[in-house]
Design an enzyme around this catalytic site. Structure first.
Site, PDB file in Angstrom:
ATOM      1  N   LYS A  80       0.947  -1.148  -0.047  1.00  0.00           N
ATOM      2  CA  LYS A  80       0.053   0.040   0.000  1.00  0.00           C
ATOM      3  C   LYS A  80       0.964   1.188  -0.124  1.00  0.00           C
ATOM      4  CE  LYS A  80      -3.984   1.976   2.581  1.00  0.00           C
ATOM      5  NZ  LYS A  80      -4.889   1.707   3.776  1.00  0.00           N
ATOM      6  N   SER A 155      -9.947   1.876   2.796  1.00  0.00           N
ATOM      7  CA  SER A 155      -8.928   2.373   1.785  1.00  0.00           C
ATOM      8  C   SER A 155      -7.894   1.725   1.022  1.00  0.00           C
ATOM      9  CB  SER A 155      -8.027   3.448   2.562  1.00  0.00           C
ATOM     10  OG  SER A 155      -7.348   3.089   3.562  1.00  0.00           O
ATOM     11  N   SER A 179      -9.867  -0.663   6.856  1.00  0.00           N
ATOM     12  CA  SER A 179      -9.208  -0.446   5.520  1.00  0.00           C
ATOM     13  C   SER A 179      -8.660  -1.443   4.953  1.00  0.00           C
ATOM     14  CB  SER A 179      -8.277   0.723   5.546  1.00  0.00           C
ATOM     15  OG  SER A 179      -8.993   1.875   5.399  1.00  0.00           O
TER      16      SER A 179
HETATM   17  N1  GLN Z   1     -13.014   4.331   6.283  1.00  0.00           N
HETATM   18  C1  GLN Z   1     -12.266   4.518   7.595  1.00  0.00           C
HETATM   19  C2  GLN Z   1     -11.931   6.142   7.594  1.00  0.00           C
HETATM   20  O1  GLN Z   1     -11.988   6.628   6.675  1.00  0.00           O
HETATM   21  C3  GLN Z   1     -11.137   3.771   7.917  1.00  0.00           C
HETATM   22  C4  GLN Z   1     -10.228   3.960   6.920  1.00  0.00           C
HETATM   23  C5  GLN Z   1      -8.793   3.128   7.310  1.00  0.00           C
HETATM   24  O2  GLN Z   1      -8.880   2.199   8.027  1.00  0.00           O
HETATM   25  N2  GLN Z   1      -7.694   3.817   6.973  1.00  0.00           N
HETATM   26  O3  GLN Z   1     -11.542   6.450   8.398  1.00  0.00           O
END
Ligand code: GLN
Length: 480
Positions: A80, A155, A179
């Site tokens: 990532k 994400s 994410s």
């Molecule tokens: N969707 C969640 C957020 O926007 C989690 C994102 C993540 O785990 N990086 O905060």
């Protein structure tokens, strides 16, 4: 799909160690798949250069021939883009980090290279991890390989999509509030958010430090374990890294034959999701697993607002460092402060700006007690409730309340976007491990399930995961 690429990382590993395939041949095969699929899917922000990959494959081959025992010998790892690599740009999906090549590797990357893993590229993500669909990347959205009109989740959507189309053997994601798990659920892949402190965060570009963990992603339970085992362990460079991690993993052994289904982790999920999960649970019962459906953790109702308050407060502080001076993207203006604000306003996307504003607000004088402090108390209640239940059974529930949404369906309304995380943020608030794994397809779209255990309970989760994997038959599966 090239026949040999079907399957899991451990399959590739055994072919490599038997000498049936060389790392260079494997690189060539996977690059061919990437070339065919990337124009539609866009899982990667950067794919490593072919010649450098060939060179690295030869090196690994040499080490194998010299008798070195490499746990990831020749496996292709998608990383990532918020995990630092000194040999490839690292943007965290943000324009503000365009052109940034870190001067060091994240600890997890060094560990992967030491074990003969090959970083095939850096994957797309919502900017700084802020999102649930990978549409909020500064480099364009990633599409779901199962249905190109749908999102792969976020994400870590790039890592999940790359795995789902066969563009990597294993992948690294990060999970602040789901994410790694949400994208796993939307792409029929596997994601594990480890116990807080089990995996070093050194070199992870921070979003919300108290919640996040770098997380292995893969196409099977066994592959997850293989990668977790390489990246886990104490790191003096991360002050929150656990010291007694080996003991903890050995000690914690929640009997995986008891499962609890807290109402709050499944109620409200769309019918196909709910029905698929219940179906798996009935089949587990038929195999002798005891399942308790009459469980409730009322504090989980507050998980979403508690999570977003804490995450945004931490994000606002973390993002203060992008002042347009330290990193390559810099817009010139007559004064220092004009140049800082110009760079920040052109470099950050609108969702990131929204979160900075909200994060600053919840921490500011007059609001702090009502928002930030209240949220930290809520977090404590949630953690206590989860730990109590997790000491006697594995918690099971949904990953996402819905099937993979269509592109554009959720991002127009932030509250509808945040609602996708309702079941996943719990594990981050409690600091416990959580496994997302595929359980079936509905109209050709993947559905996942979530298993949560006590801190250090990774082994129990993965062993129960193996049974679920057998039931689903979705080991090593890729999008058609
Ligand atoms: N969707 C969640 C957020 O926007 C989690 C994102 C993540 O785990 N990086 O905060």
């Amino acid at each position: 799909m090239a026949g040999r690429l079907k399957g899991t990382a451990v399959d590739v590993l055994s072919l490599t160690l038997q000498g049936s395939i060389t790392p260079a041949e494997h690189v060539a095969e996977v690059l061919e798949v990437i070339e065919a699929k990337e124009p539609q899917v866009h899982a990667y922000i950067t794919v490593e250069d072919r010649e450098r990959l060939e060179k690295r494959a030869k090196e690994v081959d040499g080490r194998i021939r010299a008798g070195e025992r490499l746990r990831l010998a020749g496996l292709l790892v998608a990383v990532k883009d918020n995990i630092s690599t000194s040999f490839l740009p690292t943007t965290a999906g943000s324009r503000i980090l365009k052109g940034y090549v870190p001067p060091f590797n994240a600890t997890v990357v060094d560990r992967i290279l030491r074990e003969g893993g090959i970083v095939i590229g850096k994957t797309n993500m919502d900017e700084f991890g802020m999102g649930s669909t990978t549409e909020l990347s500064g480099y364009g959205p990633t599409k779901n390989p199962w249905d190109l009109e749908r999102v792969p989740g976020g994400s870590s959507g790039g890592s999940a999509a790359a795995l789902a189309y066969g563009g990597a053997d294993v992948a690294l994601g990060s999970d602040t509030g789901g994410s790694a798990r949400l994208p796993a659920a939307y792409t029929a892949t596997y994601g594990l958010k480890p116990t807080y402190g089990l995996v070093s965060r050194y070199g992870l570009i921070p979003y919300a430090n108290s919640l996040e963990q770098i997380s292995p992603m893969a196409r099977s339970v066994e592959d997850l374990w293989l990668l977790l085992d390489v990246i886990a362990g104490h790191d003096p460079r991360d002050a929150t890294s656990l010291r007694d991690w080996r003991d903890m993993l050995d000690r914690v052994n929640v009997t995986s034959s008891r499962v609890c289904v807290p109402r709050e982790l499944i109620d409200g999920a769309d019918e196909p999701v709910r029905r698929s999960i219940l179906h798996v649970l009935y089949r587990l019962e038929a195999q002798g697993v005891e399942v308790d459906y009459d469980v409730s953790l009322p504090s989980l109702r507050w998980a979403l607002p508690v999570y977003y308050t804490i995450a945004l407060a931490e994000a606002a502080s973390n993002l203060a460092r992008y002042d347009g001076k330290l990193y390559p993207l810099q817009y010139k203006a007559p004064t220092y402060s004009e140049s800082v604000s110009l760079t920040r306003s052109l470099g950050f996307g609108w969702e990131v700006k929204r979160r900075i504003l909200l994060g600053v607000m919840v921490l500011s004088e007059g609001y702090r007690d009502d928002y930030y402090l209240a949220a930290t108390k809520g977090r404590r209640l949630i953690r206590d409730d989860v730990l109590k239940l997790a000491s006697r059974c594995v918690l099971a529930g949904a990953v996402s309340p819905t099937l993979p949404p269509r592109l554009g369906e959720r991002i127009s309304d932030p509250v509808r976007l945040y609602a996708l995380d309702v079941y996943t943020v719990v594990a981050n608030l409690a600091g416990v491990p959580s496994l997302a794994l595929p359980i079936g397809l509905y109209g050709g779209l993947p559905i996942g399930m979530q298993l949560m255990g006590p801190p250090g309970g990774e082994r129990s989760l993965l062993s129960l995961g193996l049974i679920v994997e057998q039931l689903s038959g979705l080991r090593g599966v890729m999008a058609p």
